[in-house]
Design a protein around this motif. Structure first.
Motif, short mmCIF file in Angstrom:
data_model
loop_
_atom_site.label_atom_id
_atom_site.label_comp_id
_atom_site.label_asym_id
_atom_site.label_seq_id
_atom_site.Cartn_x
_atom_site.Cartn_y
_atom_site.Cartn_z
N ASP A 136 0.64 -0.98 -0.01
CA ASP A 136 -0.28 0.12 0.15
C ASP A 136 0.82 1.24 -0.37
OD1 ASP A 136 -2.89 0.68 0.11
OD2 ASP A 136 -2.74 -0.51 2.25
N ASP A 137 0.72 1.80 -1.42
CA ASP A 137 1.77 3.20 -1.02
C ASP A 137 0.70 4.66 -0.22
OD1 ASP A 137 4.42 2.17 -2.36
OD2 ASP A 137 2.92 2.75 -4.44
N ARG A 138 1.54 5.45 0.19
CA ARG A 138 0.43 6.01 1.22
C ARG A 138 1.26 7.27 0.47
NH1 ARG A 138 0.34 4.97 7.50
NH2 ARG A 138 1.01 6.58 7.76
N VAL A 139 2.33 7.86 0.70
CA VAL A 139 2.60 8.94 -0.19
C VAL A 139 3.54 8.57 -1.40
CG1 VAL A 139 4.74 10.69 0.24
CG2 VAL A 139 3.56 9.25 2.13
N ALA A 140 3.15 9.15 -2.18
CA ALA A 140 4.54 9.33 -3.79
C ALA A 140 4.56 10.65 -4.18
CB ALA A 140 2.86 8.90 -4.60
N LEU A 141 5.75 10.38 -5.22
CA LEU A 141 6.53 11.49 -5.63
C LEU A 141 6.33 11.51 -7.00
CD1 LEU A 141 8.64 13.67 -5.13
CD2 LEU A 141 10.27 12.51 -5.25
N VAL A 142 5.64 12.53 -7.46
CA VAL A 142 5.92 13.03 -9.12
C VAL A 142 6.60 13.83 -9.71
CG1 VAL A 142 4.25 13.81 -11.03
CG2 VAL A 142 3.51 12.23 -8.84
N THR A 143 7.36 13.73 -10.09
CA THR A 143 9.06 14.55 -10.97
C THR A 143 9.16 14.53 -11.74
OG1 THR A 143 10.92 15.83 -9.85
CG2 THR A 143 10.59 13.22 -9.38
N ASN A 144 9.79 15.57 -12.48
CA ASN A 144 10.28 15.32 -14.50
C ASN A 144 12.04 15.40 -14.23
OD1 ASN A 144 10.68 18.43 -12.86
ND2 ASN A 144 9.59 18.69 -15.19
N THR A 145 12.65 14.72 -14.81
CA THR A 145 13.87 15.43 -15.71
C THR A 145 14.15 15.66 -16.68
OG1 THR A 145 13.47 13.68 -17.48
CG2 THR A 145 13.86 12.48 -15.26
N LYS A 146 15.09 16.40 -16.63
CA LYS A 146 15.99 16.77 -17.74
C LYS A 146 15.47 16.82 -18.78
CE LYS A 146 20.30 16.92 -14.38
NZ LYS A 146 21.84 16.65 -15.14
N GLU A 147 15.73 17.81 -19.36
CA GLU A 147 14.74 17.85 -21.16
C GLU A 147 15.49 16.89 -21.66
OE1 GLU A 147 12.40 20.08 -19.70
OE2 GLU A 147 11.98 20.02 -22.14
N ASP A 148 16.49 15.88 -21.64
CA ASP A 148 17.39 15.44 -22.06
C ASP A 148 16.34 13.78 -22.42
OD1 ASP A 148 18.83 12.84 -23.81
OD2 ASP A 148 20.59 13.74 -22.20
N LYS A 149 16.09 13.48 -23.63
CA LYS A 149 14.86 12.04 -23.41
C LYS A 149 16.09 11.09 -22.84
CE LYS A 149 11.69 13.95 -26.43
NZ LYS A 149 10.90 14.01 -27.64
N ASN A 150 16.94 11.28 -23.14
CA ASN A 150 17.45 9.83 -22.82
C ASN A 150 18.39 10.22 -21.16
OD1 ASN A 150 18.10 9.05 -25.27
ND2 ASN A 150 19.76 10.72 -25.58
N THR A 151 17.55 11.07 -20.71
CA THR A 151 17.60 10.80 -19.02
C THR A 151 16.84 9.95 -18.20
OG1 THR A 151 19.28 11.87 -19.17
CG2 THR A 151 18.50 12.01 -16.80
N PHE A 152 16.56 9.32 -17.63
CA PHE A 152 15.70 8.39 -16.22
C PHE A 152 14.81 9.54 -15.46
CE2 PHE A 152 16.89 4.76 -19.05
CZ PHE A 152 16.15 4.60 -19.98
N ASN A 153 14.33 8.78 -14.75
CA ASN A 153 14.19 10.09 -13.86
C ASN A 153 14.21 9.14 -12.30
OD1 ASN A 153 12.52 11.18 -10.90
ND2 ASN A 153 10.97 11.15 -12.20
N VAL A 154 15.54 9.60 -11.85
CA VAL A 154 15.92 9.01 -10.26
C VAL A 154 14.66 8.68 -9.47
CG1 VAL A 154 18.57 9.92 -11.04
CG2 VAL A 154 17.22 10.95 -9.20
N PHE A 155 13.82 9.14 -9.34
CA PHE A 155 13.24 9.74 -8.51
C PHE A 155 11.95 8.02 -8.52
CE2 PHE A 155 14.31 14.35 -8.94
CZ PHE A 155 14.81 13.76 -7.58
N SER A 156 12.39 7.65 -9.55
CA SER A 156 10.57 6.70 -9.70
C SER A 156 11.34 5.77 -10.63
CB SER A 156 9.53 7.05 -9.69
OG SER A 156 9.14 7.21 -11.14
#
Length: 125
Positions: free
Chosen positions: A1-21
């Protein structure tokens, strides 16, 4: 059960993955009619969250994702859609660590101790 979720974005570089999720959302994950169609985003919005942290400025894809997510309480920045968040922080905050400290302070003020222990585990820079 997830209680807290983080929505964020990466740099504009499409080859970069989101390190937060592990979730990734792109414009291709949104149908012509404005519905989410990507597997990651559909899985994300299928859950109920107590706290949704919108750690992004103005971003149409993440705004849509956040608006479709079931959350009891949302926090984010003033540059995002005003109706999106219950608690709004200044755009002057740039680092997640500073954002987290401010968020903990305000959650203490409004007596949301339930979420404080979940936030302590978010060790993001």
């Amino acid at each position: 059960d997830d209680r807290v979720a983080l929505v964020t974005n990466t740099k504009e570089d499409k080859n970069t993955f989101n390190v937060f999720s592990n979730m990734n959302i792109t414009p291709e994950c949104i149908s012509f009619y404005g519905n989410l169609i990507g597997n990651d985003s559909l899985e994300f919005i299928s859950k109920d969250y107590d706290l949704l942290i919108n750690f992004f400025k103005s971003n149409p894809e993440l705004t849509l994702l956040s608006s479709k997510t079931k959350a009891k309480f949302r926090v984010g920045f003033e540059s995002a859609e005003n109706q999106l968040n219950d608690l709004i922080f200044s755009n002057k905050i740039k680092k997640f660590k500073s954002f987290k400290l401010e968020l903990i302070k305000y959650l203490n003020l409004i007596k949301w101790k339930t979420y404080l222990k979940d936030l302590k585990g978010l060790e993001l820079l």
